[in-house]
Design a protein around this motif. Structure first.
Motif, PDB file in Angstrom:
ATOM      1  N   ARG A 137      -5.795  -7.688  -4.358  1.00 54.98           N
ATOM      2  CA  ARG A 137      -5.231  -6.276  -4.877  1.00 54.98           C
ATOM      3  C   ARG A 137      -4.291  -6.426  -5.918  1.00 54.98           C
ATOM      4  O   ARG A 137      -3.088  -6.168  -6.044  1.00 54.98           O
ATOM      5  CB  ARG A 137      -4.467  -5.634  -3.736  1.00 54.98           C
ATOM      6  CG  ARG A 137      -5.011  -5.681  -2.491  1.00 54.98           C
ATOM      7  CD  ARG A 137      -6.023  -4.531  -2.272  1.00 54.98           C
ATOM      8  NE  ARG A 137      -5.469  -3.073  -2.306  1.00 54.98           N
ATOM      9  CZ  ARG A 137      -5.900  -2.087  -2.376  1.00 54.98           C
ATOM     10  NH1 ARG A 137      -7.256  -2.031  -2.857  1.00 54.98           N
ATOM     11  NH2 ARG A 137      -5.508  -0.953  -2.128  1.00 54.98           N
ATOM     12  N   GLY A 154      -7.064  -2.372  -6.125  1.00 55.58           N
ATOM     13  CA  GLY A 154      -6.029  -1.381  -5.907  1.00 55.58           C
ATOM     14  C   GLY A 154      -5.452  -0.845  -7.117  1.00 55.58           C
ATOM     15  O   GLY A 154      -4.286  -0.351  -7.154  1.00 55.58           O
ATOM     16  N   THR A 176       1.477  -8.257  -0.077  1.00 52.45           N
ATOM     17  CA  THR A 176       0.187  -7.712  -0.619  1.00 52.45           C
ATOM     18  C   THR A 176      -0.584  -8.930  -0.434  1.00 52.45           C
ATOM     19  O   THR A 176      -0.296  -9.854   0.205  1.00 52.45           O
ATOM     20  CB  THR A 176       0.399  -7.024  -1.938  1.00 52.45           C
ATOM     21  OG1 THR A 176      -1.087  -6.533  -2.317  1.00 52.45           O
ATOM     22  CG2 THR A 176       0.871  -8.008  -2.967  1.00 52.45           C
ATOM     23  N   GLU A 228       0.989  -1.255  -0.110  1.00 58.53           N
ATOM     24  CA  GLU A 228       0.046  -0.102  -0.104  1.00 58.53           C
ATOM     25  C   GLU A 228       0.896   0.999  -0.073  1.00 58.53           C
ATOM     26  O   GLU A 228       0.449   2.413  -0.352  1.00 58.53           O
ATOM     27  CB  GLU A 228      -1.062   0.014   1.181  1.00 58.53           C
ATOM     28  CG  GLU A 228      -1.839  -1.209   1.461  1.00 58.53           C
ATOM     29  CD  GLU A 228      -2.847  -1.229   0.041  1.00 58.53           C
ATOM     30  OE1 GLU A 228      -3.377  -0.447  -0.531  1.00 58.53           O
ATOM     31  OE2 GLU A 228      -2.713  -2.447  -0.487  1.00 58.53           O
TER      32      GLU A 228
END
Lengths: 201, 201
Positions: free
Chosen positions: A86, A199, A82, A57
């Motif tokens: 995403r 994402g 992750t 992120e």
């Protein structure tokens, strides 16, 4: 026992950053320190390291973003955390050349294995993530369509999007309609929801 | 040294859950185990504990949600991790009676202090979070308005929201307009963005 591997840990939340540091320190051959991703540390003062473990992120922003800064500093010796949910974050990390991709749902020893693998300059890809990368992790929208939806997701009305992108309102509406269709959404809000949860924005 | 304090750690991401466990284990008086929040463990098989450390993002859902289940199991002995940016999560934890509220940006020793404080049945509130709780952490919308916006945020069109809530389309539009005005948003997408980032939906 081999040489010590120096690690830098990057995560937005200090408590989780400390927790990851503690987890990595359970391996005696790792020399770990934490870095606040927003700290504007000049490159010469940044902690040098063999491997940088970073929350996916944190890899936001374009060429001037934090991702680019970390890549400039640590090269491909990035281990990115992750999840398969995403694909946008995953694809960004992969395309950016990070050697390590670790699933946030993996057991702790996977992270330690990943760090040692990447320290040797080899690729580490969690298989749960490989599948997500292979299965439609391609960004379906053009840069323009994504740009329009990203501004919309920040709450900008059509007129403002048109002004900021130097387009007519009709063109903005067209990009929006194409984007909604491409991601299989029911409407604008739905399209934004789909892009954000993957994402991509 | 006092008696051992038994801790259960709840976090959606296994890797971060392990990392938090490792961090807590750095205190020799804590006996720590991890729990997957989605694991549907019957109450009699759930690990018993003096304190439950839980990621605030896991406290979603209404009366039947995971938050209610954890409260039923561990009472007020919850230490909730969150940030000042998520007043909705904060308020939900506070109103639910959790004794501990720790800022995700606090140093690691704050979490350990919080655990010992809550184990004694006392309240622990990080001061960075107290300010956020006091400053406008009141939910500005009625249940109806929030319901309409929550369905919209999932991509439902007006007609579907109307059908699901047994309202006319005009009424749905009215609730939507009021909600947008109340949160100070520019449009529907903006209102959803504001509510989500505050952790109200």
């Amino acid at each position: 026992m081999g040489e010590m591997v120096r690690i830098v840990v990057v995560h937005d939340e200090k408590l989780l950053r400390s927790a990851l540091v503690e987890l990595l320190r359970s391996d005696d051959t790792l020399d770990v320190c934490a870095l606040c991703p927003d700290a504007d540390v000049p490159d010469r003062e940044a902690p040098s390291a063999d491997v940088c473990v970073v929350d996916g992120e944190c890899l936001t922003g374009g060429d001037d973003g934090r991702g680019a800064r970390l890549r400039a500093r640590y090269g491909d010796r990035l281990v990115v955390l992750t999840t398969a949910k995403r694909p946008g974050v995953l694809r960004r990390a992969f395309d950016g050349g990070a050697l390590g991709l670790v699933d946030k749902n993996a057991p702790a020893n996977r992270l330690i294995t990943a760090v040692h693998t990447v320290a040797k300059g080899e690729r580490f890809l969690d298989e749960t993530l490989t599948v997500a990368l292979l299965k439609g992790a391609e960004m379906p929208l053009t840069t323009r369509e994504l740009g329009v939806l990203t501004l919309a997701s920040q709450g900008a009305p059509i007129a403002e999007i048109a002004a900021r992108l130097h387009l007519s309102r009709g063109t903005v509406r067209n990009y929006m309609a194409t984007a909604i269709r491409k991601v299989g959404a029911r409407n604008r809000v739905d399209a934004i929801r789909i892009l954000q949860s993957a994402g991509w924005t």
